[in-house]
Write an enzyme that holds these catalytic residues in place. Structure first.
Site, PDB file in Angstrom:
ATOM      1  N   ASP A 132     -44.704 -24.319  25.353  1.00  0.00           N
ATOM      2  CA  ASP A 132     -43.470 -24.565  24.628  1.00  0.00           C
ATOM      3  C   ASP A 132     -42.559 -25.355  25.564  1.00  0.00           C
ATOM      4  O   ASP A 132     -42.851 -25.467  26.754  1.00  0.00           O
ATOM      5  CB  ASP A 132     -42.863 -23.200  24.269  1.00  0.00           C
ATOM      6  CG  ASP A 132     -41.567 -23.349  23.542  1.00  0.00           C
ATOM      7  OD1 ASP A 132     -41.471 -24.295  22.754  1.00  0.00           O
ATOM      8  OD2 ASP A 132     -40.660 -22.542  23.757  1.00  0.00           O
ATOM      9  N   GLY A 694     -44.278 -33.531  13.862  1.00  0.00           N
ATOM     10  CA  GLY A 694     -44.670 -32.408  13.025  1.00  0.00           C
ATOM     11  C   GLY A 694     -45.303 -32.833  11.722  1.00  0.00           C
ATOM     12  O   GLY A 694     -46.303 -32.265  11.304  1.00  0.00           O
TER      13      GLY A 694
END
Lengths: 1071, 353
Positions: A132, A694
């Site tokens: 992350d 995304g």
């Protein structure tokens, strides 16, 4: 749902082990069948022999019985105890991981948390690392960095420098604080000469604090609340902004005017509103050690009477609190814009149309310093430090003047003097929902716009030059991800108007602040502010700062009443409440006046680039999966050296599936083409980094495109997925895990990483700023990203090697020992009888030889820790040449067979035809088996400490002690294999020792030979290269010495000797 | 861990910086390289060589004679007789002749041996009651169920000693005679005492408490094992203290042999006799055998062994040879390793310098 629920994680090694245990079962069955058939055939030859007890049993049935007897006799072969031992070993490994000082974080007083006890060895096999960004690679400690108000940028140079100082400190070792101190004081000295005294004061306190932090290490952490690192708390105010703010206070103090003030009333109100918004537009809970939270501390008596203040604000409000009045904006405004040289078309024709008398302090202020301002602003664009110096000089002047007026408050208020402030302010603890909020509140506090308390209806705020004010809180429209903003509705403490302060993402606020009513001029000013702010926002984004926009809106009473009704309706409605609330909020948040924007820095954690570099050297592919914007993600990738200047960036952004498929194909062919080119040209400098967003990822993860996405991503050195949802993160991890079949590791700190952490083979949570969800679902929880390096390179490597070797040893041990019993079957008519006492048989595995493998599995170090840290290649090497592979398993099996043959047949031939009884025969066999097994471990061990020695000696001593006592005192125990008198007699006989010595030596010879040959002829390549490096460096140094002697008097040789840039030449010479 | 709890303050959870917990214990690394192994190998080879030579010399000085008397000479008749179970009660004796070329010096041990007799069968080894032979009165007439089907006879009379081991006891007897000349015969005196382990004779095997009764009375209510011709209290007619469970032949038989081919001690030459003070002189000997034990059921053979012993046991050529072979193997390995080291390993050594 994004969460798929916890997954039972089983290590690869255990899966592999299961197949080997099945082999052991197969071996057992073969042995038992052999004995069974053998017994049947053997029994056929006899009829009524004297030794036959059950003469009438048919050979077939007897064989069948023997099969089960043998299962019981040889059951040790099935290493059930191995599973228990593995668990104990893992527990021991976990203990050492848990106690590693390198995983201790002094600031948080936290160690590593090992939440999964059964996958330690998987740490040594990682091939893909998914990380992350926020809070994992970065601190997730938001520090206010710079801001832009009224279209004017305040770079906060001092603040930036302070951050650098912090970083420098963190990079320095704790032992070198002395040099640090001098460096810091030097810096602060230069600061003093550059800028005003208060900033240097704060720097002084800073260095003092950092020293204190080093020494007491962590006291600060206890004192600070959530999201309240010292870093975030101590914002050094921008001198320019301080000066402007001081205008406010001084103007408040000296209504008759002051010579130092130099800015327009409008700008001043913007600034005041900006900081008021920072202070109150949030959900921060204030508490102090002495006072319970949620309580509004009693408003201290304002320094000035409220009336006085009201008067002041009313004066100010001619420009500020109603946009309609803005037409009376002062010419300082325009002159300022003019001096900036950007709106030269702007006319001066508007006279100072203010309705109040000319003695308006703010105006005077601005007029007086108009020339100065020009001077200040012009260099501002070029060299900021100069500007800071100048403005600070001026500020000093004003300060002096104020001091002369005997107003102590001002000094305290503006100076940023922490010492005098400490007793009041440092007691406050802010507990914020997000680190951003906390950073902003702290920033406001640095400008003495301090949030002092919060209750349901009101907020207590300190304003510079005014003192404590109670702000009536009418509404909070909390943050949600759809609106991407939050608002507070308050009644302004001074003007009494209803004001909406909104804080939110730049894109949203900029859109909402689009329309602006008012005069043409006001609009022009406003659009200029917008333009400038947008420019600053872009700059901030490029620098990797997180941006937020602050806006406000003044509501008419009626307007507010109308809205309030709807809001109350929405709140009380049962159906569609959420929608109604959203609607209501959107209705309120329109026609906003943009005040400015903030840039918050989220610093990279320490040693992140080094860690990523080491991991990549170790052959671990590092991917970044983040929800952030593409620019921010690339920025961070750049900062943590995942992305190098030589790397080629492949970005995949597309709108549809077909486009995505085509794009992937195109990129793939590009990569392949490039590879071919590189192969032909033989220079492989650049590698590819795939950046995918995304939406594109959503397409790429679909069944049809999975293949090409995988192929493409495997060809890339790293992949950065931005704007990805938690579900996408986990899907990516799953794809890699299942399709490539490699060990994956996911590391994250927030709730949005939970699914990824659960899916990965090893999930690591970073216990940081964002709650416990990631930690709760992780297998290991660390506090810093850099801990991954040691966790993988050292502990992962060790754990894998230890466990693999321990398992191999354990299986070897069982096979070797059980085979002894099996060979005996050929001499006892396959009847399943044993030559070793039943208790010794049981305890041999359970007690006498059980602890050494455990110690071996917990403490063995095949390579020292510092070597593993220095040479990350070893990690990759140990992954490719695995220890626990079928080949090694069978080699060990073979060795076990050889050793058991030796261990059985040497005593057999030595005693064949003699009068030795069964147990007298078993005694030397068992003893030599013990020695062989223990010494085998000594050979296999890489390190032997006193613990190993103690355990080995104790194991042997325990065996002898038990056997001797048992055979001395137990007259009629363990019925068929009564040991009475056997062992006590054996140790008096020389034959016993002769046999044991011969057996032990002969059994261990091949392994010693193999080890010696292996070690002297073959050492692992990276180790050797390291040695070569050392040798090369040494030779190089010697040559340099010689060269020095020849060219004595030439340029200083030490510099060259230490210059690594010369090394490559030397390498060529060596190789 | 207890210490950690006592700590308080900001660094409460800081791990101890101890060598153990930080895995920095001083360690010896048994890195087996040619450099470290070679001296060890040469030394080991030398030790094994010396030991092997010593053992070989020792073994050379021993003498042993083995006679398979199963069908030898007139024992053949007895062998045929024993084939039929119905003649089990009939006595049969035979005589075996042999000669010794070199005198047996020192103590001479007389063994009987059996081949292909599996005393180490699981069921066979199970079939005994150590507590009964320990002389515990309650067990005497109530033998353990391990002894089945040799615990009680058909009438339910308990068997003492019970079990298959005792039942199958070797019951041939031997008399050794020395023939210094054709006419003269001297019986060779054999000690039939002190053959067993001290612990067996004095602790593990005890007769039931007699309470001033005769041994026969003590064993009343029990019967001898089915194959036995004499009751247990009457095993040794010559020496009344050698009867019952402490009979040495019984004790020796009850220690089950490890292998199907084994020998058991029958007697030791009594060197108190004037003719045999130096051991057995060379010459002709005969053994009179009371041939009782049937072996044809398991294709077995019966032997007698006369041997002298060394400090490490009977005549055993395997051990010295094994030592010598091991020694030469080690030497071979050492040489191979030396060559390998010479050729390749030296580079590595140079590199380290």
């Amino acid at each position: 749902m994004n969460n798929s629920g916890p997954r039972y994680k089983r290590s690869q090694l255990e899966k592999r082990l299961n197949t080997d245990v099945l082999w052991c079962v197969a071996l057992l069955i073969v042995m038992c069948l052999t004995a069974s058939v053998g017994h049947g055939l053997w029994l056929n030859n006899f009829k009524d022999a004297g030794f036959q007890v059950d003469g009438e049993t048919s050979p077939a049935l007897a064989g069948f019985y023997v099969f089960w007897t043998m299962i019981i006799v040889l059951q040790v072969l099935i290493p059930i105890s191995l599973y228990v031992s593995i668990e104990i070993v893992k527990l021991g490994q976990i203990y050492f991981i848990h106690n590693d000082l390198d995983f201790y974080n002094e600031q948080q007083d936290s160690r590593i948390q090992c939440r999964a006890l059964n996958i330690t060895e998987d740490l040594g096999q990682i091939q893909f690392l998914f990380s992350d960004k926020t809070g994992t690679l970065t601190e997730n400690k938001m520090v206010f960095c710079r801001c832009s108000i009224y279209g004017v940028e305040y770079p906060h140079v001092e603040n930036a420098r302070r951050l650098q100082v912090y970083e420098a400190e963190q990079n320095e070792a704790a032992g070198r604080t002395v040099t640090l101190k001098s460096a810091c004081s030097g810096k602060s000295l230069s600061c003093r000469s550059l800028s005003c005294n208060h900033s240097s004061v704060s720097l002084h306190t800073l260095t003092a604090e950092s020293l204190e932090e080093d020494q007491l290490s962590g006291h600060a952490a206890v004192r600070t609340g959530a999201f309240c690192s010292r870093m975030a708390k101590d914002v050094v105010p921008d001198p320019e902004l301080v000066r402007k703010l001081s205008c406010l206070s001084s103007s408040a103090l000296h209504l008759k005017g002051s010579s130092s003030a130099s800015l327009s009333g409008l700008e001043l109100t913007y600034i005041t509103d900006f900081f008021l918004a920072l202070a109150i537009c949030n959900s921060v809970v204030v508490s102090s050690p002495s006072q319970p939270r949620h309580m509004v501390p009693e408003a201290r008596a304002p320094l000035k009477s409220l009336e006085e203040m009201k008067l002041m604000f009313q004066r100010l409000s001619f420009y500020s609190f109603s946009p309609l009045q803005i037409k009376g904006s002062p010419r300082s405004f325009t002159s300022k814009l003019f001096t900036r040289g950007k709106t030269s078309s702007f006319t001066f024709n508007t006279p100072p149309n203010n309705s109040t008398d000319g003695s308006d302090p703010a105006l005077e202020c601005s007029q007086d310093t108009c020339k100065l301002k020009t001077k200040v602003d012009l260099p501002d664009r070029g060299d900021r430090e100069d500007s800071a110096a100048m403005s600070s000089g001026e500020d000093l002047e004003s300060l002096m003047e104020i001091k002369a007026d005997g107003v102590k408050q001002n000094l305290e208020g503006m100076g940023g003097d922490e010492e005098s402030e400490e007793d009041i302010d440092d007691e406050l603890l802010y507990e914020a929902e997000s680190p951003d909020e906390a950073a902003l509140v702290h920033a406001a506090r640095a400008y003495h716009c301090t949030l002092r308390g919060r209750s349901a209806e009101s907020l207590l705020v300190d304003l510079p030059g005014i003192g404590s004010l109670v702000v009536q809180l009418l509404h909070i429209l909390p943050f949600d991800s759809n609106r991407k903003r939050m608002s507070v509705v308050v009644r302004h403490p001074v003007t009494g108007q209803v004001v909406v302060y909104t804080k939110g993402a730049d894109s949203v606020i900029m859109d909402l602040a689009e329309t602006q009513k008012g005069s043409e001029q006001a609009q022009e000013i406003y659009s200029h502010i917008r333009e400038q702010t947008q420019k600053h926002l872009d700059t901030y984004a490029r620098e990797g700062l997180r941006t937020l926009c602050i806006a406000k809106k003044v509501l008419e009473e009626e307007e507010y009443e109308v809205w309030l009704k709807r809001q109350l309706l929405a709140e009380s409605s049962i159906e569609n409440q959420e929608e109604l609330l959203l609607d209501s909020a959107q209705r309120l948040e329109t026609d906003l006046t943009l005040l400015g924007c903030t840039g918050i820095v989220d610093r990279l954690q320490e040693d992140v680039p080094e860690t990523i570099e080491a991991l990549q050297e170790a052959g671990v592919k590092v991917w970044i999966l983040t929800g952030d914007k593409q620019e921010t993600a690339i920025n961070i990738a750049n900062a943590c050296k995942l992305l190098r200047s030589s790397d080629r960036l492949l970005s995949a952004n597309c709108g549809s599936r077909d486009a995505c498929g085509a794009l992937l194909e195109e990129l793939l062919s590009e990569v392949q083409h490039e590879e071919e080119r590189e192969e032909s040209s033989l220079d492989s400098t650049s590698s590819f980094i795939l950046v995918i967003d995304g939406r594109t990822l959503e397409w790429a993860l679909q069944e049809e495109l999975k293949g090409s996405f995988l192929e493409l991503s495997c060809k890339c050195k790293a992949v950065i997925c931005c704007r990805s949802t938690p579900l996408q993160k986990s899907k990516v991890v799953q794809l890699i895990r299942d399709k490539i079949g490699v060990m994956t590791l996911a590391v994250g700190d927030g709730a949005n990483d939970v699914s990824m952490i659960q899916v990965a083979d090893v999930g690591i949570g970073i216990s940081g700023q964002e709650g416990m969800q990631a930690v709760m679902s992780s297998d290991f929880a660390i506090s810093r990203f850099k801990h991954l390096k040691k966790l993988l390179l050292v502990h992962g490597h060790w754990c894998y090697h230890r466990l693999a070797n321990m398992i191999l040893y354990f299986i070897y041990k069982n096979v070797m020992y059980v085979n002894l019993l099996f060979w005996y079957q050929f001499f006892c008519g396959y009847s399943g009888s044993v030559m070793i006492n039943a208790w010794v048989l049981i305890l041999f595995n359970l007690v006498f030889t059980s602890v050494p493998p455990l110690i071996y599995g917990i403490l063995d170090q095949d390579t020292p820790a510092d070597t593993l840290m220095k040479l990350p290649e070893l990690y990759g090497a140990s992954r490719t040449t695995k220890v626990y592979i079928p080949f090694m398993f069978w080699i060990n099996m073979l060795d076990a067979f050889y050793q058991s043959l030796v261990c059985f047949f040497l005593p057999y031939f030595a005693l064949a035809g003699s009068d030795a009884g069964t147990l007298s025969f078993g005694s030397p066999i068992n003893t030599s088996a013990l020695f062989i097994i223990l010494l085998h471990q000594v050979i296999e061990s890489n390190t032997l400490t006193w613990i190993h020695m103690l355990v080995l000696v104790l194991s042997a001593a325990l065996y002898f002690g038990f056997v001797q006592l048992y055979s001395a005192f137990c007259v009629a125990c363990s019925h068929p294999t009564n040991l009475f008198g056997v062992e006590t007699l054996q140790i008096t006989q020389p034959l016993f020792y002769i046999i044991c010595t011969l057996t032990t030596v002969a059994a261990l010879l091949p392994r010693i030979l193999f080890r010696a040959l292996f070690n002297s002829l073959h050492s692992s390549a990276p180790l050797r290269s390291a040695q070569r490096d050392e040798v090369a460096a040494e030779r190089y140094r010697q040559r340099m010495k010689l060269w020095n002697l020849k060219h004595s008097g030439a340029s200083s040789p030490q510099v060259h000797a230490d210059n690594p840039g010369l090394e490559p030449i030397e390498d060529e010479v060596v190789s | 861990m207890g210490k950690a709890k006592d700590k308080s303050g900001p660094l409460a959870r800081r791990p101890d910086n101890s060598a153990f917990k930080q895995q920095r214990l001083p360690a010896w690394s048994p890195m087996l390289t040619a450099n470290t192994v070679l001296p060890f190998f040469y030394l080991l080879a030398l030790i094994c060589m010396l030991l092997g030579v010593w053992l070989l010399l020792t073994v050379q000085s021993t003498q042993e004679i083995k006679l398979d008397y199963t069908e030898l000479g007139n024992c053949d008749q007895c062998f045929q007789l024993r084939k039929n179970v119905s003649y089990a009660a009939q006595t049969c004796s035979c005589k075996v002749e042999f000669s010794i070329d070199r005198a047996f010096k020192g103590d001479v041990f007389f063994y009987y041996g059996l081949k292909n007799f599996h005393q180490n069968l699981r069921r066979y080894m199970d079939s005994r009651d150590d507590e009964q032979t320990l002389g515990r009165n309650n067990k005497l007439k109530n033998p353990s169920s391990y002894c089945e089907p040799f615990a009680k006879d058909a009438e339910g009379v308990p068997i003492a000693p019970c079990g298959a081991v005792a039942n199958s006891m070797f019951n041939d007897s031997f008399t050794l005679t020395y023939h210094p000349s054709r006419s003269r015969t001297i019986p060779v005196p054999l000690l039939r005492k002190g053959l067993t382990w001290y612990t067996d004779k004095n602790v593990k095997f005890r007769n039931p408490k007699t309470d001033n009764l005769t041994l026969a009375a003590a064993f009343e209510g029990t019967r001898q094992p089915l194959y036995w011709q004499k009751p247990v209290y009457d095993l040794d007619p010559d020496n009344p203290t050698n009867n019952g469970f402490i009979n040495e032949d019984l004790i020796i038989w009850m220690r089950e042999a490890a292998f199907p081919n084994f020998k058991k001690l029958y007697g030791i030459l009594n060197r108190a006799d004037a003719s045999f003070t130096k051991g057995l002189p060379k010459g002709n000997y005969t053994i009179d055998i009371s041939y009782n034990f049937p072996v044809q059921y398991f294709q077995g053979r019966k032997v007698v062994v006369l041997t002298t012993l060394t400090w490490f046991g009977g005549q055993n050529h395997f051990l010295p040879i094994a030592y010598l072979v091991t020694s030469s193997l080690i030497l071979l390995m050492a040489v191979v390793l030396t060559l390998a080291w010479w050729k390749f390993g030296k580079d590595g050594k140079n590199m380290k310098e």
